[in-house]
Structures are given as structure tokens and as C-alpha cells.
Design a protein around this motif. Structure first.
Motif, PDB file in Angstrom:
ATOM      1  N   ARG A  73      68.628  59.383  25.054  1.00 17.99           N
ATOM      2  CA  ARG A  73      67.243  59.815  25.231  1.00 17.99           C
ATOM      3  C   ARG A  73      67.231  61.329  25.025  1.00 17.99           C
ATOM      4  NH1 ARG A  73      66.847  55.102  24.764  1.00 17.99           N
ATOM      5  NH2 ARG A  73      65.803  53.606  26.149  1.00 17.99           N
ATOM      6  N   VAL A  75      65.704  64.278  25.765  1.00 17.77           N
ATOM      7  CA  VAL A  75      64.724  64.699  26.767  1.00 17.77           C
ATOM      8  C   VAL A  75      65.105  66.073  27.295  1.00 17.77           C
ATOM      9  CG1 VAL A  75      63.746  64.162  29.037  1.00 17.77           C
ATOM     10  CG2 VAL A  75      64.309  62.290  27.470  1.00 17.77           C
ATOM     11  N   TYR A  94      61.600  62.595  39.076  1.00 15.32           N
ATOM     12  CA  TYR A  94      62.145  63.240  37.891  1.00 15.32           C
ATOM     13  C   TYR A  94      61.045  63.310  36.842  1.00 15.32           C
ATOM     14  CZ  TYR A  94      64.283  62.760  33.234  1.00 15.32           C
ATOM     15  OH  TYR A  94      64.582  62.877  31.908  1.00 15.32           O
ATOM     16  N   GLN A  98      60.138  63.942  26.278  1.00 14.75           N
ATOM     17  CA  GLN A  98      60.973  63.228  25.316  1.00 14.75           C
ATOM     18  C   GLN A  98      60.362  63.389  23.928  1.00 14.75           C
ATOM     19  OE1 GLN A  98      63.088  58.839  24.636  1.00 14.75           O
ATOM     20  NE2 GLN A  98      62.168  59.323  26.608  1.00 14.75           N
ATOM     21  N   HIS A 109      67.874  50.032  26.302  1.00 12.86           N
ATOM     22  CA  HIS A 109      68.665  49.916  27.533  1.00 12.86           C
ATOM     23  C   HIS A 109      67.736  49.453  28.653  1.00 12.86           C
ATOM     24  CE1 HIS A 109      68.071  54.486  28.736  1.00 12.86           C
ATOM     25  NE2 HIS A 109      66.985  53.795  28.918  1.00 12.86           N
ATOM     26  N   HIS A 111      67.418  49.679  33.161  1.00 13.65           N
ATOM     27  CA  HIS A 111      67.978  50.287  34.369  1.00 13.65           C
ATOM     28  C   HIS A 111      67.101  50.006  35.582  1.00 13.65           C
ATOM     29  CE1 HIS A 111      65.075  53.312  33.065  1.00 13.65           C
ATOM     30  NE2 HIS A 111      65.812  53.603  32.001  1.00 13.65           N
ATOM     31  N   ARG A 117      55.505  56.801  30.876  1.00 14.30           N
ATOM     32  CA  ARG A 117      55.363  57.742  29.756  1.00 14.30           C
ATOM     33  C   ARG A 117      53.901  58.130  29.716  1.00 14.30           C
ATOM     34  NH1 ARG A 117      60.646  56.794  29.398  1.00 14.30           N
ATOM     35  NH2 ARG A 117      61.005  54.561  29.525  1.00 14.30           N
ATOM     36  N   HIS A 150      64.039  48.479  27.187  1.00 10.20           N
ATOM     37  CA  HIS A 150      63.053  49.306  26.490  1.00 10.20           C
ATOM     38  C   HIS A 150      63.743  50.186  25.463  1.00 10.20           C
ATOM     39  CE1 HIS A 150      64.321  51.409  30.150  1.00 10.20           C
ATOM     40  NE2 HIS A 150      64.131  52.559  29.518  1.00 10.20           N
ATOM     41  N   HIS A 152      62.507  53.042  22.122  1.00  8.20           N
ATOM     42  CA  HIS A 152      61.387  53.793  21.565  1.00  8.20           C
ATOM     43  C   HIS A 152      61.686  54.083  20.101  1.00  8.20           C
ATOM     44  CE1 HIS A 152      60.842  54.509  25.844  1.00  8.20           C
ATOM     45  NE2 HIS A 152      61.901  55.279  25.897  1.00  8.20           N
ATOM     46  N   ASP A 164      57.892  62.044  30.435  1.00  6.82           N
ATOM     47  CA  ASP A 164      58.558  60.954  31.150  1.00  6.82           C
ATOM     48  C   ASP A 164      58.479  61.219  32.642  1.00  6.82           C
ATOM     49  OD1 ASP A 164      59.614  59.276  29.151  1.00  6.82           O
ATOM     50  OD2 ASP A 164      61.405  60.512  28.901  1.00  6.82           O
ATOM     51  N   LEU A 166      60.137  59.445  36.118  1.00  6.42           N
ATOM     52  CA  LEU A 166      60.985  58.364  36.636  1.00  6.42           C
ATOM     53  C   LEU A 166      61.299  58.602  38.111  1.00  6.42           C
ATOM     54  CD1 LEU A 166      61.986  58.748  33.419  1.00  6.42           C
ATOM     55  CD2 LEU A 166      63.526  56.921  34.092  1.00  6.42           C
ATOM     56  N   ILE A 168      64.174  58.540  39.405  1.00  2.23           N
ATOM     57  CA  ILE A 168      65.633  58.745  39.402  1.00  2.23           C
ATOM     58  C   ILE A 168      66.156  59.282  40.746  1.00  2.23           C
ATOM     59  CG2 ILE A 168      67.488  60.156  38.383  1.00  2.23           C
ATOM     60  CD1 ILE A 168      66.105  59.767  35.645  1.00  2.23           C
TER      61      ILE A 168
END
Ligand code: GTQ
Length: 350
Positions: A73, A75, A94, A98, A109, A111, A117, A150, A152, A164, A166, A168
């Protein structure tokens, strides 16, 4: 951290005792209680704004240094100045920008972390989720649920940029992170574009749809629709003194926020609006879609325009002032705090 105003004084006997228990990995609560249980939020997170022009220039430079595939990614991460080195925009969340260049693919991937987004610039790149692709347009709010494959891609002639968001830091805190890769870059596509929005986004649900899916089955909330709703509402609704007109993106299967961990909203503030002082316990990340203005967070003034990203820490008083009509997108961990029954707001005297 606030001063330990209530910590008991040291004596020789106490010091000797602390030294002894320290060897056994034990400590005395009374020396740290004031830092652990504070009378109100005492966050290291600080108010800050990242201007898009600078971020975009750095992103273009990054594009000459690494491909989306090699980076996995590509980013650039917004590091809160009070939380440097931790990839945190707030204590629990987070954020980053991107970029996907024409013909690139950010490989598939999945997770544990939930992702959103919010499209900043470009037209016609796509994100694939659950075997369906959605085209990305400026202002679209797109989600990738925890555990969903997902990837992109960008079939347009121009670079595509999005914000982005997240959870995290939250997943890290809970030690619950899992990540897997698909052997191929792109997941197989087995649904036509628009399928999820038709099934779940037309104020209807499939008749046997189970209630209470953790994450919304809609994965693109197009800006055109959300913006139109705000425009229609301004004709009849009084402006809220703190928020103007503010709507939250919703999971149609349970009425909760679109994702279980991240609350996201879109709000309209009319020309010349100055909001009443407001604070809440969910530190919030904002980006402007339309308009310019400034947001006062305590003593700090954050000047913003379209695509700038700014952050308001937990429980800091905030006042927005806009020039022309302005539209702000925002996200926070309110979805978590609501579920735990700890979310609080203070609308001042509004
Ligand atoms: O697009 O899957 O900004 O996995 C950070 C981690 C984006 C993503 C980020 C990610 C992604």
C-alpha cells in the motif's frame, strides 16, 4: 500527563519498599493513580492540520520511488505530532493518504483492521470488496470490512488519491491483528458493479437478510447521494448550533455506524456559519470536501480548505468558522465508545 498532584511524599522506608517490590515486577498504585485515572481526558494527541498540496507533492515524489505493488500500500501516514513514531492520527485511529497510479494494482489482502476510504482526487479507480468492484469518485465514502479481501486498481489515465482511516492502533492495543494475502494480485470478480448498493442501499433489504451484520453490507456510499441529502435537508431543518447539518453513515442491517469500530459523518455548514463551542470524548479526524474555513481547538487555529486533513483531540473545545458553504467529512472512534457506554459530549450553553 498531568502532574501527580496527589502522589504521597517519599520517605526512606517507602523508597526501600518500592525498590524491593520493583524486583518482583510489582509497583505501588498510589504513586501513579493520578496518571491512570484522570478527572477528564488527558490526551497526548494534539490539534493539527495537514495541507493537501504538501501531502500531494510528497505523494507524487513517493510515486517515483516505489510502486504500489512493492509497497503493498503506497501510503503516507499522518502522524499526530503528539504521538510521533506510532502511526497514529489519534490515540485509537490511523490515517494516511494512498495513491494509486494509472495501471497499478495494490494487491489483494485481508486483515482484522476495518478500513475506510474517503476519495480526495481523481476519478475512475476502483476498490474490490467481496467479489465486487466499485468505481471511486471524489467524496465517495468506501469501506473495507474486517476480514474482507480488498485490492485497489486504477484504470483511469490520472493518479488517484484517497484518505485512508483504519482502526490499526485499536487492534494493536487489543493484540488481535491477522493478515493474509491472496496468491494473485486481484480477487476474482463475481458480482456486477452496483450490486451491494442496489441490495442494501435503496431503503430495502433482501427479505431474508439477517439483522445485525457487524459491518454494513454497503461498501460505497456515493458522494452525489449524501450531498443531495444534505442539500435537501437545508430547506426544512434548522441548523444545529454545534454541527450545522450532520449525518452519520449507517449500517442498514442494525442502524449502527457503518463499521463497528469507526464512526463516519458528513456535515454541511452554511456560508458564514460559526459553530457553538463543542467537545466530545471521540478525537475526530476531519477533511473538507467543499469550502474553506478555520477550526479553533482551544488556543490553536487550524486553517483549512478542500482536501486538507485536520484532527481535533478528545475533549478539546472546538469551534468551526466557514467562509462560503462548507462540507466536512469526519471519522472517530465514537462507534466503540458508544458500545462501551463511555461516550460523552458537552454542548456548552448551546
Ligand atoms: O488499503 O488495505 O492505509 O492495509 C494501511 C493499511 C491502507 C489498505 C492503509 C492497509 C491499507
Amino acid at each position: 500527563m498531568p502532574p501527580q498532584s496527589t502522589a504521597p511524599v517519599d520517605t526512606a522506608a517507602r523508597r526501600a519498599f518500592y525498590g524491593k517490590i520493583d524486583k518482583a515486577n510489582i509497583s505501588a498504585l498510589w504513586n501513579n493513580l493520578a496518571n491512570l485515572v484522570t478527572p477528564e481526558p488527558a490526551s497526548a494527541c494534539v490539534p493539527y492540520v495537514w495541507h493537501y498540496n504538501a501531502v500531494r507533492a510528497a505523494m507524487i515524489e513517493a510515486g517515483g520511488l516505489i510502486t504500489a505493488k512493492e509497497a503493498e500500500r503506497r501510503v503516507l501516514v499522518f502522524e499526530n505530532p503528539g504521538l510521533r513514531g506510532q502511526s497514529k492520527v489519534t490515540t485509537s485511529l490511523y490515517a494516511g493518504v494512498q495513491m494509486v497510479l494509472p495501471h497499478e494494482v495494490a494487491p489483494s489482502h485481508r486483515h482484522s483492521q476495518s478500513a475506510l476510504r474517503f476519495v480526495l482526487e481523481g476519478s475512475g479507480a476502483y476498490t474490490a470488496v467481496n467479489g465486487e468492484r466499485t468505481r471511486m469518485e471524489v467524496g465517495d465514502f468506501i469501506i473495507t470490512p474486517s476480514g474482507a479481501w480488498h485490492d485497489h486498481g486504477n484504470a483511469s489515465p490520472d493518479p488517484m488519491f484517497w484518505l485512508d482511516g483504519l482502526d490499526i492502533p485499536l487492534i494493536q492495543f487489543l493484540d488481535a491483528s491477522f493478515l493474509e494475502h491472496l496468491p494473485e494480485d486481484e480477487q476474482p470478480i463475481n458480482r456486477p458493479e452496483g450490486d451491494a448498493l442496489a441490495r442494501f442501499g435503496a431503503n430495502m433489504l433482501p427479505v431474508d437478510q439477517k439483522r445485525g451484520a457487524t459491518t454494513s453490507p454497503i461498501f460505497n456510499y456515493p458522494y452525489a447521494r449524501s450531498r443531495e441529502a444534505l442539500e435537501q435537508m437545508r430547506k426544512s431543518q434548522a441548523w444545529d448550533a454545534c454541527h450545522g447539518i450532520k449525518m452519520r453513515y449507517v449500517n442498514p442491517t442494525n442502524g449502527d455506524f457503518a463499521m463497528p469500530t469507526i464512526a463516519a459523518c458528513l456535515q454541511l455548514l452554511p456560508k458564514g456559519f460559526k459553530s457553538s463551542r463543542y467537545r466530545s470524548t471521540d478525537a475526530t479526524v476531519f477533511t473538507a470536501v467543499e469550502g474553506t474555513g478555520r477550526t479553533r481547538v482551544g488556543e490553536t487555529v487550524l486553517e483549512w480548505g478542500p482536501r486538507d486533513v485536520f484532527v481535533v483531540p478528545s475533549w478539546k473545545p472546538v469551534v468551526h468558522e466557514v467562509d462560503g458553504d462548507a462540507v466536512l467529512f469526519s471519522f472517530s472512534d465514537r462507534a466503540v465508545q458508544d458500545k462501551l457506554g463511555i461516550w460523552r459530549e458537552d454542548r456548552g450553553n448551546a
